[in-house]
Motif scaffolding. Structure first.
Motif, PDB file in Angstrom:
ATOM      1  N   ALA A  52       0.831  -1.207   0.000  1.00  0.00           N
ATOM      2  CA  ALA A  52       0.000   0.000   0.000  1.00  0.00           C
ATOM      3  C   ALA A  52       0.863   1.252   0.000  1.00  0.00           C
ATOM      4  N   ALA A  53       1.886   1.270   0.862  1.00  0.00           N
ATOM      5  CA  ALA A  53       2.764   2.435   0.923  1.00  0.00           C
ATOM      6  C   ALA A  53       3.561   2.598  -0.361  1.00  0.00           C
ATOM      7  N   MET A  54       3.975   1.487  -0.958  1.00  0.00           N
ATOM      8  CA  MET A  54       4.727   1.577  -2.212  1.00  0.00           C
ATOM      9  C   MET A  54       3.839   2.077  -3.349  1.00  0.00           C
ATOM     10  N   PHE A  55       2.588   1.664  -3.349  1.00  0.00           N
ATOM     11  CA  PHE A  55       1.679   2.160  -4.385  1.00  0.00           C
ATOM     12  C   PHE A  55       1.468   3.664  -4.233  1.00  0.00           C
ATOM     13  N   GLU A  56       1.296   4.142  -3.005  1.00  0.00           N
ATOM     14  CA  GLU A  56       1.147   5.582  -2.785  1.00  0.00           C
ATOM     15  C   GLU A  56       2.394   6.328  -3.238  1.00  0.00           C
ATOM     16  N   ALA A  57       3.566   5.750  -2.952  1.00  0.00           N
ATOM     17  CA  ALA A  57       4.818   6.378  -3.395  1.00  0.00           C
ATOM     18  C   ALA A  57       4.898   6.416  -4.914  1.00  0.00           C
ATOM     19  N   ALA A  58       4.399   5.361  -5.564  1.00  0.00           N
ATOM     20  CA  ALA A  58       4.400   5.340  -7.026  1.00  0.00           C
ATOM     21  C   ALA A  58       3.478   6.407  -7.593  1.00  0.00           C
ATOM     22  N   LEU A  59       2.308   6.594  -6.979  1.00  0.00           N
ATOM     23  CA  LEU A  59       1.393   7.643  -7.443  1.00  0.00           C
ATOM     24  C   LEU A  59       2.042   9.017  -7.316  1.00  0.00           C
ATOM     25  N   ASP A  60       2.721   9.242  -6.205  1.00  0.00           N
ATOM     26  CA  ASP A  60       3.416  10.517  -6.025  1.00  0.00           C
ATOM     27  C   ASP A  60       4.525  10.683  -7.059  1.00  0.00           C
ATOM     28  N   ALA A  61       5.237   9.597  -7.342  1.00  0.00           N
ATOM     29  CA  ALA A  61       6.298   9.653  -8.349  1.00  0.00           C
ATOM     30  C   ALA A  61       5.743   9.990  -9.720  1.00  0.00           C
ATOM     31  N   ILE A  62       4.605   9.412 -10.067  1.00  0.00           N
ATOM     32  CA  ILE A  62       3.989   9.703 -11.364  1.00  0.00           C
ATOM     33  C   ILE A  62       3.585  11.174 -11.450  1.00  0.00           C
ATOM     34  N   ASP A  63       3.089  11.718 -10.358  1.00  0.00           N
ATOM     35  CA  ASP A  63       2.742  13.147 -10.343  1.00  0.00           C
ATOM     36  C   ASP A  63       3.955  14.016 -10.656  1.00  0.00           C
ATOM     37  N   ARG A  64       5.137  13.592 -10.174  1.00  0.00           N
ATOM     38  CA  ARG A  64       6.351  14.410 -10.309  1.00  0.00           C
ATOM     39  C   ARG A  64       7.180  14.065 -11.537  1.00  0.00           C
ATOM     40  N   LEU A  65       6.841  12.964 -12.204  1.00  0.00           N
ATOM     41  CA  LEU A  65       7.665  12.471 -13.299  1.00  0.00           C
ATOM     42  C   LEU A  65       7.533  13.378 -14.523  1.00  0.00           C
ATOM     43  N   PRO A  66       8.645  13.939 -15.009  1.00  0.00           N
ATOM     44  CA  PRO A  66       8.558  14.831 -16.172  1.00  0.00           C
ATOM     45  C   PRO A  66       8.445  14.044 -17.478  1.00  0.00           C
ATOM     46  N   ASP A  67       8.180  14.758 -18.561  1.00  0.00           N
ATOM     47  CA  ASP A  67       8.169  14.144 -19.880  1.00  0.00           C
ATOM     48  C   ASP A  67       9.504  13.436 -20.116  1.00  0.00           C
ATOM     49  N   GLY A  68       9.427  12.246 -20.722  1.00  0.00           N
ATOM     50  CA  GLY A  68      10.637  11.478 -20.993  1.00  0.00           C
ATOM     51  C   GLY A  68      11.126  10.671 -19.812  1.00  0.00           C
ATOM     52  N   GLY A  69      10.405  10.734 -18.676  1.00  0.00           N
ATOM     53  CA  GLY A  69      10.849  10.055 -17.476  1.00  0.00           C
ATOM     54  C   GLY A  69      10.342   8.626 -17.368  1.00  0.00           C
ATOM     55  N   PHE A  70      10.955   7.901 -16.423  1.00  0.00           N
ATOM     56  CA  PHE A  70      10.676   6.474 -16.230  1.00  0.00           C
ATOM     57  C   PHE A  70      10.495   6.188 -14.754  1.00  0.00           C
ATOM     58  N   CYS A  71       9.394   5.525 -14.415  1.00  0.00           N
ATOM     59  CA  CYS A  71       9.135   5.095 -13.044  1.00  0.00           C
ATOM     60  C   CYS A  71       9.079   3.574 -13.027  1.00  0.00           C
ATOM     61  N   PHE A  72       9.905   2.946 -12.194  1.00  0.00           N
ATOM     62  CA  PHE A  72      10.059   1.493 -12.137  1.00  0.00           C
ATOM     63  C   PHE A  72       9.695   1.063 -10.718  1.00  0.00           C
ATOM     64  N   VAL A  73       8.675   0.213 -10.589  1.00  0.00           N
ATOM     65  CA  VAL A  73       8.090  -0.126  -9.282  1.00  0.00           C
ATOM     66  C   VAL A  73       8.129  -1.630  -9.063  1.00  0.00           C
ATOM     67  N   ASN A  74       8.502  -2.049  -7.858  1.00  0.00           N
ATOM     68  CA  ASN A  74       8.363  -3.442  -7.450  1.00  0.00           C
ATOM     69  C   ASN A  74       7.445  -3.510  -6.243  1.00  0.00           C
ATOM     70  N   LEU A  75       6.408  -4.338  -6.330  1.00  0.00           N
ATOM     71  CA  LEU A  75       5.506  -4.584  -5.209  1.00  0.00           C
ATOM     72  C   LEU A  75       5.786  -5.987  -4.696  1.00  0.00           C
ATOM     73  N   VAL A  76       6.467  -6.085  -3.560  1.00  0.00           N
ATOM     74  CA  VAL A  76       7.080  -7.340  -3.134  1.00  0.00           C
ATOM     75  C   VAL A  76       6.207  -8.186  -2.227  1.00  0.00           C
ATOM     76  N   ASP A  77       5.141  -7.615  -1.653  1.00  0.00           N
ATOM     77  CA  ASP A  77       4.383  -8.368  -0.646  1.00  0.00           C
ATOM     78  C   ASP A  77       3.784  -9.660  -1.185  1.00  0.00           C
ATOM     79  N   PHE A  78       3.370  -9.658  -2.469  1.00  0.00           N
ATOM     80  CA  PHE A  78       2.812 -10.887  -3.024  1.00  0.00           C
ATOM     81  C   PHE A  78       3.770 -12.060  -2.805  1.00  0.00           C
ATOM     82  N   ASP A  79       5.049 -11.789  -2.972  1.00  0.00           N
ATOM     83  CA  ASP A  79       6.088 -12.814  -2.860  1.00  0.00           C
ATOM     84  C   ASP A  79       6.434 -13.112  -1.406  1.00  0.00           C
ATOM     85  N   THR A  80       6.900 -12.092  -0.695  1.00  0.00           N
ATOM     86  CA  THR A  80       7.472 -12.325   0.625  1.00  0.00           C
ATOM     87  C   THR A  80       6.421 -12.649   1.684  1.00  0.00           C
ATOM     88  N   GLU A  81       5.277 -11.987   1.611  1.00  0.00           N
ATOM     89  CA  GLU A  81       4.288 -12.156   2.666  1.00  0.00           C
ATOM     90  C   GLU A  81       3.324 -13.314   2.409  1.00  0.00           C
TER      91      GLU A  81
END
Length: 405
Positions: free
Chosen positions: A278-307
């Motif tokens: 949940a916290a990583m998804f919120e961080a990703a949304l914030d990153a997308i808001d700040r990401l300029p043209d030509g930018g790249f956001c790379f996200v890993n959501l690990v709970d499916f695996d580890t938890e």
């Protein structure tokens, strides 16, 4: 210019790979078996979830179509739309192994060209000379564990002895990994990280993919629990990745979750590492808001695996997927015309499968954006097709051995 967002749902595979038998995984199917379990009531848990698997947004984008293309079987209890709004298909890994680095590196355009090293002995897993070097370089009274183990189980078993002796708990699995668990307060978090850095250097000649710091807290009376201060110490990718190409061209890069650890912090830009999906998804949304043209956001959501995957927790895994699905419209609302988002996975971790390890599987590929027309992508011959597509989309030239769609 346009932007690109890449989200890896860690371990959410969609059917056994063609070579799964070589890994003991013939018949594994993370999403297929999860859906089947939920349809049969084995995914029910009071106060958490119940009934068939509910992923309306992922299914709208083409997830059920992707799974059926991979396995030839429909997702149990899931109704497919006639015309998915996203592009959908599945990826086949050409790298050897079924672990996090090889999956992510191939997704980023760098298939692994070598065989990983493994600690195959179930007991006394680490060579005596390596154990001696860990004790020497870490100034330790000894180590505990030294075997294949579930991370949570071995902490429950040896946590009290670790506190009493000061010996860290060292263990491994079928993956190319050496994990070190230690109590944050009694052993010290920074001391654990420093020990892992030293062990990283010791296992480099063995081609071990990751040394993982597994800090935990608690007591034998209250119970031990792992914290969000995990850190992976990985070898760097052997060749260029999409991150390297973007960094060389001065593009904005924001990585969320453990991407920085997986790529040995090479060209990983602004790193954000909160705890929990949940916290990583919120961080990703914030990153997308700040990401300029030509930018790249790379996200890993690990709970499916580890938890949930490693713990073979079917209801927990299903609930985590449903929670992610419910958040997807918020991400879609932030996309600009020309943006491309890809959702995929790095390997499988079938929660119905024997044991506690990853499973060698195909991975779903969903691609979408405000101006992206839906349609089938078919079976992609390498995860590297993702990087090849994203690199052309971002205008940085074709990258790696993959074929863009």
């Amino acid at each position: 210019m346009t932007r690109a967002i890449l989200i890896v749902l860690d371990s959410v595979g969609c059917g056994a790979a063609e070579d799964a038998d070589a890994y003991g995984d013939a018949g594994a199917d993370t999403l297929g078996h999860l859906a089947q379990a939920c349809a049969e009531g084995r995914g029910d848990r009071d106060g958490l979830r119940g009934g068939p698997l509910k992923l309306p947004n992922l299914v709208r984008l083409g997830l059920a179509h992707a799974c059926e293309a991979s396995t030839g079987r429909p997702l149990a209890g899931v109704t497919k739309p006639a015309d998915p709004t996203g592009q959908f298909g599945y990826g086949v890994e050409i790298s050897q192994g079924k672990d996090t680095p090889s999956g992510h590196w191939e997704i980023a355009g760098c298939p692994v060209p070598f065989k990983w090293g493994y600690f195959t002995a179930l007991e006394n897993s680490f060579p005596p000379d390596l154990v001696a070097a860990i004790i020497r370089d870490g100034a330790l009274p000894g180590i505990l564990g030294n075997r294949h183990a579930s991370g949570t189980a071995i902490i429950d078993e040896l946590g009290e002895e670790h506190i009493g002796t000061g010996k860290p708990i060292c263990y491994t699995s079928v993956d190319s990994v050496l994990q070190i668990a230690a109590h944050e307060e009694h052993f010290g978090l920074e001391r654990l990280y420093d020990l892992c850095r030293k062990v990283r250097a010791l296992v480099d000649p063995l081609r071990i993919g990751r040394v993982i710091a597994r800090p935990f807290v608690g007591t034998a009376k209250t119970g031990f629990s792992r914290t969000g201060d995990r850190k992976d110490f990985a070898i760097p990718p052997p060749n260029e990745t999409i991150l390297d190409r973007l960094a060389a061209q001065g593009r904005a890069i924001i990585t969320v979750g453990k991407i920085g650890d997986i790529f040995a912090h090479r060209a990983t830009g602004e790193e954000i590492k909160p705890f929990g999906n949940a916290a990583m998804f919120e961080a990703a949304l914030d990153a997308i808001d700040r990401l300029p043209d030509g930018g790249f956001c790379f996200v890993n959501l690990v709970d499916f695996d580890t938890e949930y995957g490693h713990r073979r927790d079917v209801p927990g895994y299903a609930a985590a997927l449903e929670a992610f699905d419910a958040l997807l419209p918020r991400l879609e609302a932030k996309l600009r015309p020309g943006d491309l988002t890809v959702i995929t996975a790095d390997h499988g971790n079938d929660p119905t499968w024997p044991g506690t390890d990853h499973t060698r599987e195909h991975v779903p590929i969903l691609a979408f954006g405000p101006r992206i027309a839906g349609g089938p992508l078919g079976g992609r011959e390498s995860f590297a097709d993702i990087a090849a597509t994203l690199s052309l989309h971002l205008g940085i030239g074709r990258l790696g051995p993959g074929r863009p769609w």
